[in-house]
Design a protein around this motif. Structure first.
Motif, PDB file in Angstrom:
ATOM      1  N   SER A  17       0.830  -1.204   0.000  1.00 40.37           N
ATOM      2  CA  SER A  17       0.000   0.000   0.000  1.00 40.37           C
ATOM      3  C   SER A  17       0.862   1.251   0.000  1.00 40.37           C
ATOM      4  O   SER A  17       2.000   1.235   0.485  1.00 40.37           O
ATOM      5  N   MET A  63      -9.626   0.688 -10.613  1.00 40.26           N
ATOM      6  CA  MET A  63      -9.185   1.109  -9.293  1.00 40.26           C
ATOM      7  C   MET A  63     -10.240   0.889  -8.208  1.00 40.26           C
ATOM      8  O   MET A  63      -9.931   0.978  -7.022  1.00 40.26           O
ATOM      9  N   GLY A  65     -12.432  -0.385  -5.411  1.00 35.92           N
ATOM     10  CA  GLY A  65     -12.189  -1.401  -4.395  1.00 35.92           C
ATOM     11  C   GLY A  65     -10.764  -1.457  -3.895  1.00 35.92           C
ATOM     12  O   GLY A  65     -10.498  -2.036  -2.843  1.00 35.92           O
ATOM     13  N   ARG A  66      -9.822  -0.871  -4.625  1.00 37.33           N
ATOM     14  CA  ARG A  66      -8.432  -0.873  -4.186  1.00 37.33           C
ATOM     15  C   ARG A  66      -7.950   0.516  -3.782  1.00 37.33           C
ATOM     16  O   ARG A  66      -7.127   0.651  -2.896  1.00 37.33           O
ATOM     17  N   PHE A  67      -8.461   1.528  -4.462  1.00 40.94           N
ATOM     18  CA  PHE A  67      -8.029   2.907  -4.214  1.00 40.94           C
ATOM     19  C   PHE A  67      -9.150   3.683  -3.547  1.00 40.94           C
ATOM     20  O   PHE A  67     -10.322   3.483  -3.853  1.00 40.94           O
ATOM     21  N   MET A  82      -3.852   3.791  -1.753  1.00 45.96           N
ATOM     22  CA  MET A  82      -3.763   2.724  -2.746  1.00 45.96           C
ATOM     23  C   MET A  82      -3.391   1.428  -2.043  1.00 45.96           C
ATOM     24  O   MET A  82      -2.326   1.336  -1.414  1.00 45.96           O
ATOM     25  N   ASN A  83      -4.262   0.458  -2.142  1.00 44.10           N
ATOM     26  CA  ASN A  83      -4.048  -0.850  -1.525  1.00 44.10           C
ATOM     27  C   ASN A  83      -3.971  -1.933  -2.587  1.00 44.10           C
ATOM     28  O   ASN A  83      -4.375  -1.720  -3.730  1.00 44.10           O
ATOM     29  N   SER A  84      -3.453  -3.078  -2.192  1.00 45.35           N
ATOM     30  CA  SER A  84      -3.352  -4.226  -3.099  1.00 45.35           C
ATOM     31  C   SER A  84      -2.712  -3.824  -4.422  1.00 45.35           C
ATOM     32  O   SER A  84      -3.210  -4.136  -5.505  1.00 45.35           O
ATOM     33  N   LEU A  85      -1.599  -3.127  -4.308  1.00 46.40           N
ATOM     34  CA  LEU A  85      -0.956  -2.588  -5.504  1.00 46.40           C
ATOM     35  C   LEU A  85      -0.420  -3.704  -6.393  1.00 46.40           C
ATOM     36  O   LEU A  85       0.025  -4.766  -5.912  1.00 46.40           O
ATOM     37  N   LYS A  86      -0.466  -3.434  -7.684  1.00 44.66           N
ATOM     38  CA  LYS A  86      -0.024  -4.382  -8.706  1.00 44.66           C
ATOM     39  C   LYS A  86       1.090  -3.748  -9.533  1.00 44.66           C
ATOM     40  O   LYS A  86       1.159  -2.512  -9.631  1.00 44.66           O
ATOM     41  N   ASP A  89       0.213  -0.917 -11.724  1.00 44.44           N
ATOM     42  CA  ASP A  89      -0.075   0.393 -11.142  1.00 44.44           C
ATOM     43  C   ASP A  89       1.137   1.317 -11.190  1.00 44.44           C
ATOM     44  O   ASP A  89       1.041   2.497 -10.820  1.00 44.44           O
TER      45      ASP A  89
END
Length: 113
Positions: A17, A63, A65-67, A82-86, A89
């Motif tokens: 994150s 984005m 649900g993640r941001f 920002m969570n669960s970054l890929k 991203d």
């Protein structure tokens, strides 16, 4: 005139994150709809999220649900959690005053796999 300064970017592993911050000076921040955008290498700049003056937000589909975008009008700041970054991203992230088309200088986010 409004000046925008982004901060909080960096290198993070996939699944991690980051919280980006955009500090505004000048203008009447509380009235502005603010946007977060990003631009990956070789790609066009794309919208990430917007937040209006009373906190209503919209997100690009990828984005959701993640941001999470938020703002603090007293501090004249807008944030992007920002969570669960890929790895996809990875980009330079910019904030913008939507109605005035003012942009910050951007902050680099790099997500390693």
């Amino acid at each position: 005139q409004v000046q925008l300064v982004e901060s909080g970017g960096g290198l993070v592993q996939a699944g991690g994150s980051l919280r980006l911050s955009c500090a505004a000076s000048g203008g009447i921040f509380s009235l502005y709809t603010m946007g977060w955008y990003r631009q990956a290498p070789g790609k066009q700049r794309e919208l990430v999220a917007t937040i209006n003056s009373i906190g209503g937000s919209n997100y690009a589909d990828s984005m959701k649900g993640r941001f999470t975008v938020s703002r603090d009008n007293a501090k004249k700041r807008v944030y992007l959690q920002m969570n669960s970054l890929k790895p996809e991203d990875t980009a330079v992230y910019y904030c913008r005053v939507e109605s005035l088309d003012y942009w910050g200088q951007g902050t680099q986010v790099t997500v390693s796999s």
